[in-house]
Write an enzyme that holds these catalytic residues in place. Structure first.
Site, PDB file in Angstrom:
ATOM      1  N   THR A  82       0.542   4.699   0.916  1.00 17.91           N
ATOM      2  CA  THR A  82       0.766   5.514   1.964  1.00 17.91           C
ATOM      3  C   THR A  82       1.227   4.407   3.363  1.00 17.91           C
ATOM      4  O   THR A  82       0.463   3.469   3.599  1.00 17.91           O
ATOM      5  CB  THR A  82      -0.675   6.190   2.242  1.00 17.91           C
ATOM      6  N   ASP A 113       0.820  -1.251  -0.058  1.00 17.49           N
ATOM      7  CA  ASP A 113       0.096   0.017   0.055  1.00 17.49           C
ATOM      8  C   ASP A 113       0.901   1.154   0.237  1.00 17.49           C
ATOM      9  O   ASP A 113       2.037   1.257   0.681  1.00 17.49           O
ATOM     10  CB  ASP A 113      -0.695  -0.066   1.171  1.00 17.49           C
ATOM     11  N   ASP A 170      -2.653  -0.146   6.265  1.00 17.30           N
ATOM     12  CA  ASP A 170      -2.597   0.510   7.585  1.00 17.30           C
ATOM     13  C   ASP A 170      -4.004   1.135   7.702  1.00 17.30           C
ATOM     14  O   ASP A 170      -4.364   1.857   8.815  1.00 17.30           O
ATOM     15  CB  ASP A 170      -1.574   1.672   7.489  1.00 17.30           C
TER      16      ASP A 170
END
Length: 774
Positions: free
Chosen positions: A298, A296, A528
């Site tokens: 970010t 991912d 996250d």
């Protein structure tokens, strides 16, 4: 004081006294009691105890020494697991979720087990509900109840609606009054299954357990038949008991499961020191087998620290007017994600009062608010507009190539989750992110280890590709905009063709992971946020940042406590160390098992007594298996995994077992008949030749050799020789300094290495190589 203002200290204590307090989060490790129980109450320990009791009847107390080995093995396992448990428990405290609770004295931050009934819980996007409750205050939220219902579609909730524990807020904020806590909450009726789902799968432990399962079926009936045959061949009952006991304890690969479990526990403890929380021990092995790593953007490639670069007006509004509109919109929406925080830090809040709010959703990629000034939305242009004009698309593409995340501020005639009416884009918002420190070196290492890196993000694919390129990810120019695809998507072809996937919805992330798995890959996924939940759950190995949402952390196999992705190098290496070393040393355990089973079958039909007594197996087990495997299992070994556990084991174990059986038959048939050696003498030579074969196998297993390994093998060989020289009587061994015996056994000893090599070439290279061990 009214509940709407929060509970007073007295009211909290009343609820605690009444048992209306929440339950603590499920423990990640077994309790001390469970550790003792599971290590002591095993099938093989039961067999050892029964055999020990039978040996006691014979009065040959020194033959009880095998029980000492079993006790030491069990004690080591208990000690190491408790030691690892304490380290993991200490680390898990650092990653546990805390909640903002509104109390009469003000807002306090508490762990979930300190929440009581009627507490006012302030929930934010990404939080998991710790108790059942009613929504008291909200501008609008969406809840993911897939952990409970299995349905991944977010459900809109408003004031007065009920929410259940275990569900996640995927958008918006709310104040929730706890109505059912502890054992009365919905989540606790599901026995904790919603928290962890299925346990991590271990190919290594599964293979070893299959071996153990076969042995549990074989060992008792085979031992019983051997015992009866000894009695029928006129052996005394004491001789029959000692021979059968030696055969049965030889079949038990004592320490193999223990060594595997201890190795995983030690790895978890080592990772805890590197600030990595392991939620499932087999996951350490799982990551070592991964060959696709989904990233991912970010929080993994980038630090997640966003900042506003600039706002670009597209209509008649001035820059100052547009900044006021963006500031008013983002504050009225009330989102608290990273983008909203970046805008709130630099833009003025004009104090607009929201009439209606549509909070940010990962599926929609926008959030919006209705105020007296009109309807405004902020989000990805591709999702706000049904069709982006060519000139605007080119402008967005140019900004994306420069690495900016491009959002738009727009005015709409409608504000519904599925209908914005007519949309007028007022301007573009350029957000920039920074590459994580050491990200380039980390990704280079993974790629050098044949782990393919794939970037899956909800952002513009061009922006993502730019960042991936800066981070050194190979083939980052192979990108696709998932929002441009229709409903009939060929995911299998997509994963074969592309590296960077942009504008990906949560459901699409899961489908991409599934497609890689269908192609035969082991997939790890990082994330996250709540938009990563489905992919994390589907992946073979889920990795979450501690700074991320509780939703992501609760279902991940690993939690990076410092949100530092560099720590994953330690996980990869620990996993490879465990698997490679256990694959290597397992053959030493199974040599004894294999030759014991074969010898038991052979000696059922022979008049001679079984060639070993229980105490005679102790020096073989301890010096050629127990001590050396402990050191070899813990040494650094970060090679790529072969993926063929049984083939690796059998390449050494099968030839060694064949050599042992051959030598023992030669000793019994030739030594006993031609050289008139007594049972005590043939038994002594059986121990000598078996030990020699196992030392050669140890030398093979220890490759590649270095000074320490050569020293280890020589030390074990020296100790084995000293047993015969100084401690022969203790282990029921005859003296070997007899020239009549020496004429027989010295040629056999000299032939061990070349015979082992010959058998390994014939059996290992030509026969075992043709078998499919998958």
């Amino acid at each position: 004081m009214p509940i709407s203002q929060g509970l007073t200290a007295k009211q909290v204590q009343q609820r605690i006294d009444a048992g209306q307090q929440n339950e603590p989060a499920p423990a990640l490790t077994r309790s001390i009691k469970e550790i003792f129980r599971d290590n002591l109450l095993t099938w093989f320990n039961l067999i050892n105890v029964v055999l020990g009791a039978l040996v006691l009847i014979t009065g040959s107390y020194k033959n009880e020494l095998f029980l000492g080995v079993a006790v030491v093995n069990t004690a080591i396992g208990i000690f190491q697991e408790i030691r690892s448990k304490r380290q993991i428990d200490k680390m898990s405290l650092l990653s546990e979720a805390t909640y903002e609770i509104k109390r009469a004295e003000g807002t306090v931050e508490l762990h979930q087990d300190a929440i009581v009934q009627d507490d006012l819980i302030m929930m934010h996007r990404g939080d998991q509900l710790p108790a059942d409750g009613l929504i008291v205050t909200t501008k609008g939220i969406e809840v993911d109840e897939s952990q409970i219902t299995g349905e991944a579609t977010p459900i809109a909730k408003t004031i007065g609606d009920a929410v259940v524990s275990g569900s996640f807020l995927v958008s918006g904020q709310a104040v929730v009054q706890a109505t059912h806590v502890g054992t009365k909450s919905f989540i606790n009726t599901l026995s904790g299954e919603v928290q962890s789902g299925e346990g991590a799968n271990s190919q290594l432990l599964n293979t070893i357990n299959r071996i153990i399962k076969i042995l549990t079926i074989v060992i008792v009936p085979l031992g019983a038949v051997l015992f009866i045959s000894r009695l029928l061949n006129h052996s005394s009952i004491n001789q029959a008991i000692l021979g059968t006991t030696a055969a049965m304890i030889g079949m038990i690969p004592e320490g193999l499961v223990l060594l595997t479990s201890v190795s995983l526990a030690v790895s978890a403890m080592n990772l805890a020191r590197h600030r990595v929380l392991v939620r499932e021990l087999p996951a350490i092995e799982g990551l070592a087998r991964v060959d696709i790593l989904g990233l991912d953007k970010t929080g993994t490639i980038t630090s997640g620290k966003l900042q506003l670069n600039k706002i670009v007006p597209l209509q008649q509004e001035t820059l100052a007017q547009l900044k006021l509109i963006v500031g008013g919109t983002i504050n009225a929406i009330g989102d608290d994600n990273e983008t909203a925080q970046a805008l709130n830090r630099v833009l003025t809040d004009p104090g607009w009062q929201p009439i209606k709010v549509v909070p940010f959703s990962s599926a929609r990629k926008w959030s919006g608010v209705s105020v007296s000034q009109g309807n405004y939305v902020i989000g990805a242009p591709e999702f706000i507009l049904k069709q982006v004009p060519a000139d605007l698309a080119q402008q967005i593409e140019n900004y994306a190539k420069d690495g900016f995340r491009v959002l738009s501020i727009a005015k709409t005639t409608e504000l519904k989750p599925d209908d914005l009416g007519e949309v007028s884009v007022l301007g573009l918002i350029l957000i920039e992110d920074e590459i994580r420190e050491n990200a380039v070196d980390t990704f280079r290492y993974f790629q050098n280890q044949d782990v393919a890196l794939k970037v899956i993000s909800g952002d513009n694919p061009t922006t993502v590709a730019n960042i991936a390129s800066r981070a050194g990810i190979k083939h980052s120019d192979q990108l696709i905009d998932m929002s441009s695809l229709g409903t009939d998507i060929d995911y299998d072809q997509l994963v074969a063709d592309y590296t960077v996937f942009g504008r990906v919805t949560p459901a699409q992330k899961k489908q991409l992971v599934l497609a890689w798995q269908r192609a035969g890959h082991a997939v790890a996924m990082t994330g996250d946020g709540v938009n990563d939940i489905l992919a994390l759950r589907q992946a073979d190995c889920g990795i979450a940042m501690a700074s991320g949402s509780e939703a992501a952390k609760s279902i991940a196999d690993f939690v990076l406590v410092d949100s530092n992705f560099d720590a994953m190098l330690n996980v990869l290496n620990e996993g490879r160390r465990v698997v490679n070393n256990i694959e290597r040393v397992a053959s030493l355990f199974l040599i004894k098992t294999m030759y014991s089973v074969v010898l038991s079958l052979i000696f059922i039909f022979m008049n001679n007594g079984y060639p070993f007594q229980p105490i005679q197996l102790t020096p073989i087990s301890v010096l050629t298996v127990g001590i050396p495997t402990f050191f070899l299992a813990l040494e650094p070994n970060y090679q790529r995994l072969s993926g063929q556990f049984m083939k690796q084991v059998m390449t050494i174990a099968a030839p060694a077992a064949i050599c042992v059986v051959t030598y023992i038959l030669v000793i019994d048939l030739v030594g006993g008949v031609q050289f008139n050696l007594s049972y005590a003498e043939t038994s002594t030579l059986s121990v000598l030749l078996t030990g020699a074969v196992c030392l050669v196998a140890l030398l093979m297993v220890a490759r590649p050799l270095n000074r320490l390994k050569i020293g280890l093998v020589l030390l074990m060989a020296g100790c084995f020789a000293l047993i015969f020289i100084f401690f022969g009587k203790l282990f029921s061994l005859e003296g070997i300094f007899n020239w009549e015996m020496a004429v027989f056994y010295l040629p056999l000893l000299a032939s061990v290495y070349p015979f082992f090599y010959l058998v390994q070439e014939v059996v290992g290279r030509r026969i075992l190589a043709r078998i499919n061990w998958r």
